[in-house]
Design an enzyme around this catalytic site. Structure first.
Site, mmCIF file in Angstrom:
data_model
loop_
_atom_site.group_PDB
_atom_site.id
_atom_site.type_symbol
_atom_site.label_atom_id
_atom_site.label_comp_id
_atom_site.label_asym_id
_atom_site.label_seq_id
_atom_site.Cartn_x
_atom_site.Cartn_y
_atom_site.Cartn_z
ATOM 1 N N GLU A 299 0.840 -1.202 0.000
ATOM 2 C CA GLU A 299 0.000 0.000 0.000
ATOM 3 C C GLU A 299 0.870 1.245 0.000
ATOM 4 O OE1 GLU A 299 -3.312 1.975 3.031
ATOM 5 O OE2 GLU A 299 -3.141 -0.213 2.902
ATOM 6 N N ASP B 116 0.224 5.376 0.570
ATOM 7 C CA ASP B 116 -0.816 6.268 1.082
ATOM 8 C C ASP B 116 -0.450 7.742 1.014
ATOM 9 O OD1 ASP B 116 -2.264 4.037 1.949
ATOM 10 O OD2 ASP B 116 -1.460 4.116 3.974
ATOM 11 N N GLU C 48 -2.453 10.701 2.999
ATOM 12 C CA GLU C 48 -3.558 11.008 3.903
ATOM 13 C C GLU C 48 -3.458 12.485 4.288
ATOM 14 O OE1 GLU C 48 -4.658 7.013 6.339
ATOM 15 O OE2 GLU C 48 -2.722 7.913 6.846
#
Length: 296
Positions: free
Chosen positions: A101, A103, A105
């Protein structure tokens, strides 16, 4: 004229090669993505998509396909005003307990305070590689592009084409690197006031709801992987060979350019506010990959 014809032939060959291997590039949401939850919290305004967070629900969408290597980009205008407690995420992820993953954010804040952008990298189900930085612009006033570029040598997070983080393949040092799991592309907005703003000290003020994140400019320039297909077959399909050459395998894509390296140094020096590599309380023994990444 002969030179022009030859050049046209090369360009045509490149276009045909791209068409054959399943690249996708588009600015239309519904060609690449679909809502994944809270369909009633989606608002469509022409080419513009808005996701809504209220005290009933957030919302999220996902790509219709999965990809192995390439570049994904979306333009986002983040929640304006008091966005404390909210998180808007843009990320890539594979499936399963040992997933990979990447990310972005975006952690909301009280009015006048800067947004923090947290990036993270999961490899074989293990994350805990957070970095946080504040941006050099107000991400709520205009659209800005956020991209993830991924090949077998590195993962690069970019903001308006400026690299803000690089995760390098260090398999030669015995460190796993995400290179064999096809990944979907996702985005969502949700309430995370248990941790998002000042470690959870500042809670979401629902009198300011709904919180709106706006999207446009959806682009995926990557190798599309049919599901389900064995990972080894996807790796073979999406890696360059004698018959075909993918742009992400070009030598210039194996590391940052000199200019990009200077940009990354500037970001780290002026905008980084947290780096897991420097967090001695969480990691008394410095993670092995940090020694290399520190010198990039």
């Amino acid at each position: 004229m002969a030179v022009s014809v030859a050049r046209m032939g090369v360009l045509l060959g490149l276009f045909v090669g791209i068409a054959m291997v399943g690249f996708v590039s588009s600015a239309k949401f519904d060609e690449l993505f679909q809502p994944s939850w809270a369909f009633d919290h989606f608002m469509y305004e022409g080419e513009l998509l808005k996701l809504k967070l209220d005290n009933f629900s957030g919302a999220g969408f996902q790509s219709k396909s999965k990809y192995l290597f390439g570049k994904v980009t979306v333009q986002i205008k983040l929640v304006e005003g008091d966005s404390a407690g909210t998180v808007t995420a843009f990320y890539m992820s594979s499936d399963g307990p040992t997933h990979n993953e990447f990310d972005f954010e975006f952690l909301g804040n009280t009015t006048g305070e800067p947004y923090l952008v947290q990036t993270n990298v999961y490899v074989n189900g293990v994350g805990n590689r957070e970095q946080r930085l504040n941006l050099w612009f107000d991400p709520t006033k205009e659209f800005h592009s956020y991209s993830i570029m991924w090949n077998q040598r590195q993962v690069v997070f970019l903001v308006d084409e400026t690299p803000i983080r690089v995760h390098t393949n260090l398999e030669h040092k015995g460190i796993p690197f995400p290179k064999d799991q096809a990944m979907g592309v996702y985005s969502s907005i949700w309430n995370a006031d248990d941790w998002a703003t000042q470690g959870g000290l500042v809670k979401t003020d629902w009198t300011h709801a709904p919180f709106i994140a706006s999207y446009r400019g959806f682009e995926i320039d990557a190798c599309e992987c049919p599901v389900p297909v064995a990972s080894a077959d996807n790796v073979k399909k999406c890696s360059s060979s004698a018959e075909r050459r993918f742009w992400w395998d070009e030598p210039t894509m194996s590391e940052l350019s000199v200019h990009q390296s200077h940009q990354l140094l500037w970001v780290r020096a002026n905008h980084m506010v947290y780096d897991y590599c420097s967090d001695n309380s969480r990691f008394p023994v410095t993670p092995v990959e940090c020694e290399h990444h520190r010198h990039q």
